[in-house]
Design an enzyme around this catalytic site. Structure first.
Site, PDB file in Angstrom:
ATOM      1  N   HIS A  64      -3.060 -12.542   0.884  1.00  0.00           N
ATOM      2  CA  HIS A  64      -2.704 -12.815   2.283  1.00  0.00           C
ATOM      3  C   HIS A  64      -3.441 -14.003   2.921  1.00  0.00           C
ATOM      4  O   HIS A  64      -4.175 -13.834   3.905  1.00  0.00           O
ATOM      5  CB  HIS A  64      -2.859 -11.572   3.147  1.00  0.00           C
ATOM      6  CG  HIS A  64      -4.074 -10.714   2.903  1.00  0.00           C
ATOM      7  ND1 HIS A  64      -5.356 -11.206   2.845  1.00  0.00           N
ATOM      8  CD2 HIS A  64      -4.196  -9.378   2.723  1.00  0.00           C
ATOM      9  CE1 HIS A  64      -6.207 -10.213   2.641  1.00  0.00           C
ATOM     10  NE2 HIS A  64      -5.519  -9.099   2.555  1.00  0.00           N
ATOM     11  N   ASP A 123       2.412  -7.066   2.369  1.00  0.00           N
ATOM     12  CA  ASP A 123       1.193  -6.321   2.710  1.00  0.00           C
ATOM     13  C   ASP A 123       1.591  -5.074   3.506  1.00  0.00           C
ATOM     14  O   ASP A 123       0.955  -4.722   4.506  1.00  0.00           O
ATOM     15  CB  ASP A 123       0.183  -7.176   3.480  1.00  0.00           C
ATOM     16  CG  ASP A 123      -1.210  -6.539   3.510  1.00  0.00           C
ATOM     17  OD1 ASP A 123      -1.371  -5.428   2.975  1.00  0.00           O
ATOM     18  OD2 ASP A 123      -2.133  -7.145   4.075  1.00  0.00           O
ATOM     19  N   HIS A 161       0.869  -1.179   0.000  1.00  0.00           N
ATOM     20  CA  HIS A 161       0.000   0.000   0.000  1.00  0.00           C
ATOM     21  C   HIS A 161       0.903   1.225   0.000  1.00  0.00           C
ATOM     22  O   HIS A 161       1.600   1.470   0.983  1.00  0.00           O
ATOM     23  CB  HIS A 161      -0.904  -0.005   1.242  1.00  0.00           C
ATOM     24  CG  HIS A 161      -1.846  -1.185   1.277  1.00  0.00           C
ATOM     25  ND1 HIS A 161      -3.109  -1.153   0.736  1.00  0.00           N
ATOM     26  CD2 HIS A 161      -1.675  -2.445   1.756  1.00  0.00           C
ATOM     27  CE1 HIS A 161      -3.694  -2.333   0.898  1.00  0.00           C
ATOM     28  NE2 HIS A 161      -2.840  -3.145   1.512  1.00  0.00           N
ATOM     29  N   HIS A 208       0.520   3.333   8.395  1.00  0.00           N
ATOM     30  CA  HIS A 208      -0.455   4.295   8.910  1.00  0.00           C
ATOM     31  C   HIS A 208       0.305   5.389   9.638  1.00  0.00           C
ATOM     32  O   HIS A 208       1.437   5.177  10.093  1.00  0.00           O
ATOM     33  CB  HIS A 208      -1.431   3.613   9.880  1.00  0.00           C
ATOM     34  CG  HIS A 208      -2.325   2.608   9.217  1.00  0.00           C
ATOM     35  ND1 HIS A 208      -3.359   2.964   8.384  1.00  0.00           N
ATOM     36  CD2 HIS A 208      -2.316   1.248   9.235  1.00  0.00           C
ATOM     37  CE1 HIS A 208      -3.964   1.881   7.929  1.00  0.00           C
ATOM     38  NE2 HIS A 208      -3.348   0.814   8.429  1.00  0.00           N
TER      39      HIS A 208
HETATM   40  O1  DOR Z   1      -4.151  -4.909   7.684  1.00  0.00           O
HETATM   41  C1  DOR Z   1      -4.522  -4.511   6.594  1.00  0.00           C
HETATM   42  N1  DOR Z   1      -4.297  -3.249   6.204  1.00  0.00           N
HETATM   43  N2  DOR Z   1      -5.185  -5.353   5.786  1.00  0.00           N
HETATM   44  C2  DOR Z   1      -5.754  -4.945   4.637  1.00  0.00           C
HETATM   45  O2  DOR Z   1      -6.340  -5.753   3.955  1.00  0.00           O
HETATM   46  C3  DOR Z   1      -5.702  -3.508   4.241  1.00  0.00           C
HETATM   47  C4  DOR Z   1      -4.529  -2.846   4.854  1.00  0.00           C
HETATM   48  C5  DOR Z   1      -4.581  -1.355   4.748  1.00  0.00           C
HETATM   49  O3  DOR Z   1      -4.859  -0.829   3.668  1.00  0.00           O
HETATM   50  O4  DOR Z   1      -4.275  -0.680   5.742  1.00  0.00           O
END
Ligand code: DOR
Length: 429
Positions: A232, A305, A62, A309
Site C-alpha cells: 500500500h 487492502d 484480510h 471490521h
Molecule cells: O487500515 C489498515 N487495516 N491497514 C493495515 O495495514 C491493516 C488493516 C487491518 O488489518 O485492519
C-alpha cells in the site's frame, strides 16, 4: 462440461490481446480463444458488449480467519471476492492467532479449498506473533504453501531482523512484503498530516514516516540482493524512491490501493470512520504521484487492502476506530469510474494491474488467459451504472468510504475453474 463465452471483447494483458472473440471452456480448462467457435452441447453465455478478462487477482486482503470471524471469514470474504470479480485473493496473516507457522498455513489453505469459493493464497508472518522480535518459521511456511511473508499491519522496527527475513525468504525465491511506516513518526496519527488534519483537530500521520521506512527496506533489499514488495504505497516520495530503486535494478515491486488512487484526505471532513485507514488517505499531490507511478510502471498492482471490521468497532469516535474498511465489492467499479471512464488510464493497463501484474509480483499461476490453462475469468459490463449500498455486500464489513457513490462499470460474472461463482451480482456458495 462445456461453456462458451460468445462474442465478448477479450482483453488479455499478458499477451496484449484485445479482440472480439469467443472463449471455449471444457472441464474447467480454456480450450480455445478465437472468432466464431462452433461447438455442440455447450452452455452459451452471450458476452456481446461485455469485456472478458482474466479473473481479477488481489494480493492484499484480510480474511480475518482464524479468530476474528466477527469481522470476516473465509466464506464471507471469498463470497465478497466473487461478487467483486476476483478469482484469486492473497490473505494477510494478522489474525488471532497470527499465521506464523506451517500448521496454520496448511490448515487455512485446506479450509480455503473446502469452504472458499475463489482461490485463496496465504501470506505468512515474518516475525513470531508479529511482535518484531524473532523470525517466524519462514522456510517451513514457504515450503507448505505460503506465497509471501509479511508483518502487514506493523512495521518491523528491527532492521537486523528485517534483513534476516529478506535473506531467508530469498532462499525460496519469495518476497517479503513490507508495511512501511516509521511508527515513532506516525505515532498517534489517525489521518494524513496536513492542512485538513489541522483544520479537523485530528493528530496527523506524516508521509515522511512512510518515506523513511520505504528507504530503509529498499536499501536492505538492495544490499542483500533479495526480493521486496512494498505494500500500500501512498506517499509521493515513496513512489519515487521505488522508481529510482527499480532503475538501479533492485528487485522491488509495489502496489497501490483503490482508495489511495481515488480519494484524498478531504474525505475525512465529517469525521466518518469509514475513511480511517492505514496508511491514511493523503492529499491530492500524493494521489497524483500514485497515478503517475501506475502509468510509468513503478506500481505493479492495484489492490484493495480489504480490511473489514465489525460494525460496532467502527461506530465510535474517529480516533478510537480501527483502521481499515472493505474494498472487494467496490474496487472494479471505482477504478473504472474514476480512472478509466475519466481517461486517466487505459482499460488494458488497468486490467493488467488487477490481474497479470499482481500475479507476477507473487509468482502466482493466475491473471492470464491461456489455452490449456485454468478457466478463471471475469466478465465485466463497463457501462453498467449502480450505486454502492453496503447493505447488499457479502462481506461482514459494512464500512466503505464509497457508500452511496454512483459508479459505472462492474463485474457481471465471475468464473473459477470453469464454474460460475457469481452471475449478475448473485453469488453461488
Ligand atoms: O487500515 C489498515 N487495516 N491497514 C493495515 O495495514 C491493516 C488493516 C487491518 O488489518 O485492519
Amino acid at each position: 462440461m462445456k461453456l462458451l463465452l460468445k462474442g465478448g471483447r477479450v482483453i488479455n494483458p499478458a499477451t496484449a490481446y484485445d479482440e472480439i472473440a469467443d472463449v471455449l471452456i471444457e472441464d474447467g480448462i480454456i480450450k480455445e480463444i478465437g472468432s466464431h467457435i462452433a461447438v455442440d452441447n455447450a452452455e452459451i453465455y452471450e458476452a456481446e458488449g461485455l469485456i472478458v478478462t482474466p479473473g481479477l487477482v488481489d494480493i492484499h486482503v484480510h480474511l480475518r480467519e482464524p479468530g476474528l470471524e466477527a469481522k470476516e471469514d473465509i466464506v464471507s470474504g471469498t463470497q465478497a471476492a466473487a461478487a467483486g470479480g476476483f478469482t484469486t485473493v492473497a490473505c494477510m496473516p494478522n489474525t488471532r492467532p497470527i499465521i506464523d507457522n506451517s500448521i496454520l498455513v496448511a490448515g487455512l489453505k485446506h479450509r480455503a479449498q473446502t469452504e472458499g469459493i475463489v482461490n485463496v493464497e496465504i501470506i505468512g508472518a515474518m516475525s513470531k506473533s508479529q511482535e518484531g522480535k524473532e523470525l517466524a518459521e519462514i522456510g517451513d511456511m514457504l515450503l507448505n504453501g505460503a506465497v509471501a511473508i509479511s508483518d502487514d499491519g506493523h512495521f518491523v522496527n528491527n532492521a537486523r531482523l528485517f534483513r534476516a527475513g529478506l535473506e531467508y525468504a530469498n532462499i525460496f525465491g519469495k518476497r517479503i512484503i513490507s508495511h512501511a511506516e516509521d511508527e515513532n513518526l506516525s505515532s498517534e496519527g489517525v489521518m494524513h498530516e496536513g492542512a485538513v488534519s489541522t483544520r479537523l483537530g485530528l493528530v496527523g500521520n506524516p508521509s515522511v514516516s512512510e518515506d523513511i521506512a520505504v528507504s530503509r527496506d529498499v536499501m536492505l533489499a538492495e544490499y542483500t540482493n533479495s526480493l521486496l514488495h512494498v505494500a500500500h504505497v501512498s506517499s509521493k516520495n515513496a513512489v519515487d524512491i521505488i522508481r529510482q530503486a527499480k532503475k538501479r535494478g533492485v528487485n522491488v515491486t509495489t502496489e497501490a490501493t483503490v482508495h489511495h488512487l481515488t480519494l484524498t484526505d478531504d474525505a475525512v471532513i465529517g469525521y466518518n470512520t469509514a475513511t480511517k485507514v492505514n496508511p491514511p488517505l493523503r492529499s491530492q499531490d500524493h494521489v497524483d504521484a500514485l497515478l503517475a507511478g501506475l502509468l510509468d510502471g513503478t506500481i505493479d498492482a492495484i489492490v484493495t487492502d480489504h480490511a473489514p471490521h465489525a460494525y460496532e468497532e467502527k461506530d465510535v469516535e474517529y480516533r478510537y476506530a480501527p483502521s481499515g474498511f472493505t474494498g472487494l465489492e467496490t474496487a472494479l467499479g471505482v477504478i473504472l469510474t474514476e480512472l478509466v471512464h475519466t481517461g486517466k488510464i487505459g482499460l488494458m493497463q488497468v486490467i493488467e494491474k488487477m490481474t497479470y501484474g499482481p500475479a507476477k509480483v507473487l509468482g502466482l499461476n493466475a491473471g492470464c488467459l491461456k489455452v490449456g490453462g485454468k478457466a478463471d475469468i471475469t466478465i465485466v459490463n463497463p457501462g453498467q451504472e449502480w450505486t454502492v449500498d453496503s447493505r447488499t455486500f457479502y462481506t461482514r464489513g459494512k464500512h466503505t468510504p464509497y457508500e452511496g457513490k454512483k459508479l459505472k462499470g462492474r463485474a457481471v460474472a465471475t468464473i473459477v475453474g470453469g464454474k460460475f461463482v457469481m452471475k449478475n451480482g448473485e453469488v453461488f456458495a
